[in-house]
Design a protein around this motif. Structure first.
Motif: not given
Length: 580
Positions: A395-413
């Motif tokens: 579980s990453p912390f505070g992920f709701e605040r930047n889950c749709d940022d480009d920096s998290n594209a590979s994590f979402r995938s």
């Protein structure tokens, strides 16, 4: 006719009454039967093979988590925009705070609005919840308690410095505090069972958050002073004696330094040192939290974990980090004092994730990471935890605040792809058919790793900028971008291997050192909503030829071919092997 009709009416009445009697009997029995069924099939931990798995609705559950910001769940309106984004990001389990201050704003008057809102919104988005009970401590500080508790420091005493100055931290020796916290937590768990036992939306509970004493190795309030100068509880001595052959090195060293005494004060048993003070605090934090946990589990026995503020590189003594918390060196003490707590989890933000995780998996401690990073670094962490350590989840912390940022594209995938094969992963964990590699350019010893599966040594290497002999590019060896991060999960199937990887090259060597392993067939693809493999390109030639200097490759024992995960975006590859 009249007589016949009378007989028929009597017969019909008799049948109806008998039927109603059966219904009444069944209804009378059904609450107990239903309760028993719920208890037996509720979320629980279960040892399967060499790993401990979380069972939800009768099946293993892989928690692809997100821990919300500490105050996010206090407002339904604040959370409203985030639920759908989290689901689309591949999250299936949300870690959300329920605080004592909102649950019991007036003593004895309970309000479960926050709980009910979380349940409704999680269910609407087909998500599970792990609730974080913020009661006596959060990050070691007392801040989420009700106002009526904060104002009464006589009834709810604080820890103190050696000079007698009060700290904004409840002492672990406050019986009234522990009792009040336990009553509130038990009330919340009782409510949770009433409204969620059938649906099983809530699957785990975290007790408090990163507990431990800041500033000094131990508490110096009058209650703590008296306890420290008293005899070590016999229960701890008995536990150490019973587990003497399997004690962690940190525990054995402290006890053996004084000759493993069977009685005495804390300093007489563990020596006049910071370590003795830390063990004293660990015993008291764990005992306090076990009392609260036991009160809650008596109402609804969900799997329960605690999380550790881990020792940082710059820390020189307990108190630099919260002393007495569930850090790796204190696990024996926590197991002795807190049998109702199931998992001692680390919050990991430091660089060497694999080595830290190994410390927290000793002595059979189940692996779950409630707080860590997102981004490409987080994807590598999650892949390693799940694939190499048999983790229940990440579980990453505070992920709701930047889950749709480009920096998290590979994590979402990564989350979405891991979610599509969750049952394959869980089955492979149980059967020991899974491994993983974690690679980082900034760590010289972490640019290569090896996974041992089946008859193969699977060699994983970070994407590099190497040059082969003669100056032409090659895809293995050379220099590494210090910012590069790669990972791969490998699953051995009956006739092939399935890989999920990013920024890594994979080659194969025979485990017995005999012959050379070749690639018979390599395919890329994906898994559909039903979990079925959808084959796409067949890869050969340039897509799998990692080296053309074949004589050098053969001298190193491999074919020169391998799998190429050269993008930050993770991908699935399947490979069938042969030997020559």
């Amino acid at each position: 006719m009249k007589s016949n009709q009378f007989i028929l009416d009597r017969m019909l009445k008799s049948v109806v009454l008998s039927f109603l009697g059966i219904v009444v009997m069944l209804c009378g029995c059904s609450p107990k039967a239903t309760e028993k069924t719920v208890d037996e099939q509720g979320p629980h931990l279960e040892k399967r093979g060499n790993v401990t798995q979380l069972i939800v609705e009768g099946r293993p559950w892989l928690a692809l988590g997100c821990e919300l910001g500490n105050s996010s769940s206090s407002s339904r309106e604040y959370m409203a925009p985030y639920w759908e984004k989290l689901r689309e990001s591949g999250v299936n389990t949300v870690l959300a705070v329920v605080s004592w201050e909102q649950t019991e704003p007036q003593e004895g008057q309970f309000d479960f609005t926050v709980v009910d809102n979380l349940l409704a919104d999680a269910r609407a988005n087909n998500l599970k919840l792990a609730l974080l009970w913020f009661g006596s401590w959060k990050n070691g500080i007392t801040s989420y308690t009700p106002t009526w508790v904060k104002r009464d420091t006589q009834r709810f005493p604080l820890a103190q410095t050696p000079e007698g100055k009060p700290l904004p931290i409840f002492t672990t020796l406050g019986d009234a505090t522990c009792e009040a916290d336990g009553k509130a937590f038990a009330a919340m768990m009782r409510h949770l069972k009433e409204v969620d036992a059938r649906q099983q939306t809530v699957i785990m509970i975290q007790m408090e958050n990163e507990v431990g004493l800041h500033g000094h190795p131990r508490d110096y309030c009058p209650l703590a002073e008296a306890a420290y100068k008293s005899q070590v509880p016999q229960a701890l001595i008995d536990w150490l004696t019973a587990h003497k052959e399997t004690l962690l090195d940190e525990t054995r060293a402290a006890w053996e330094a004084k000759g493993c005494p069977m009685a005495g004060t804390w300093e007489e048993v563990f020596g006049p040192s910071d370590r003795a003070a830390e063990i004293f605090m660990a015993w008291n934090y764990a005992s306090y939290m076990d009392r609260i946990t036991a009160a809650g589990k008596a109402e609804y026995a969900l799997p329960t974990f605690v999380n550790a503020w881990i020792v940082q590189p710059e820390d020189t003594r307990p108190g630099n980090y919260p002393s007495g918390g569930p850090q790796a060196q204190n696990h024996d003490i926590w197991r002795a004092a807190a049998p109702h707590i199931d998992i001692l989890s680390p919050d990991i933000y430091l660089n060497d994730f694999p080595e830290i995780l190994k410390l927290y998996s000793r002595s059979g401690n189940p692996v779950f990471i409630p707080e860590s990073r997102a981004g490409q670094n987080g994807a590598a962490n999650a892949a390693y935890a799940i694939g190499a350590m048999g983790a229940i989840g990440y579980s990453p912390f505070g992920f709701e605040r930047n889950c749709d940022d480009d920096s998290n594209a590979s994590f979402r995938s990564f989350y979405n792809k891991a979610g599509s094969i969750a049952q394959l992963i869980l089955k492979a964990q149980e059967e020991g058919r899974i491994g993983a590699a974690w690679l980082k350019g900034s760590e010289p010893m972490r640019v290569k790793d090896t996974i041992m599966l089946g008859q193969e040594r699977i060699v994983c290497e970070l994407v590099s900028s190497g040059m082969r002999n003669g100056g032409a590019p090659q895809l293995t060896g050379g220099t590494y971008d210090p910012k590069a991060i790669g990972y791969v999960i490998a699953i051995q199937n009956d006739s092939d291997y399935l890989f999920l990887g990013s920024n890594v090259r994979v080659t194969f060597l025979p485990a017995d050192g005999e012959g050379i392993v070749g690639l018979a067939k390599v395919t890329e693809g994906d898994f559909d909503a039903k979990g079925d493999w959808q084959e796409r390109r067949w890869l050969n030639g340039d897509e799998i030829q990692l080296r053309y200097d074949l004589l050098y490759a053969v001298d190193e024992g491999y074919s020169g071919q391998g799998l190429n995960f050269g993008r930050p975006e993770p991908a699935f590859l399947k490979v069938e092997l042969f030997k020559y």
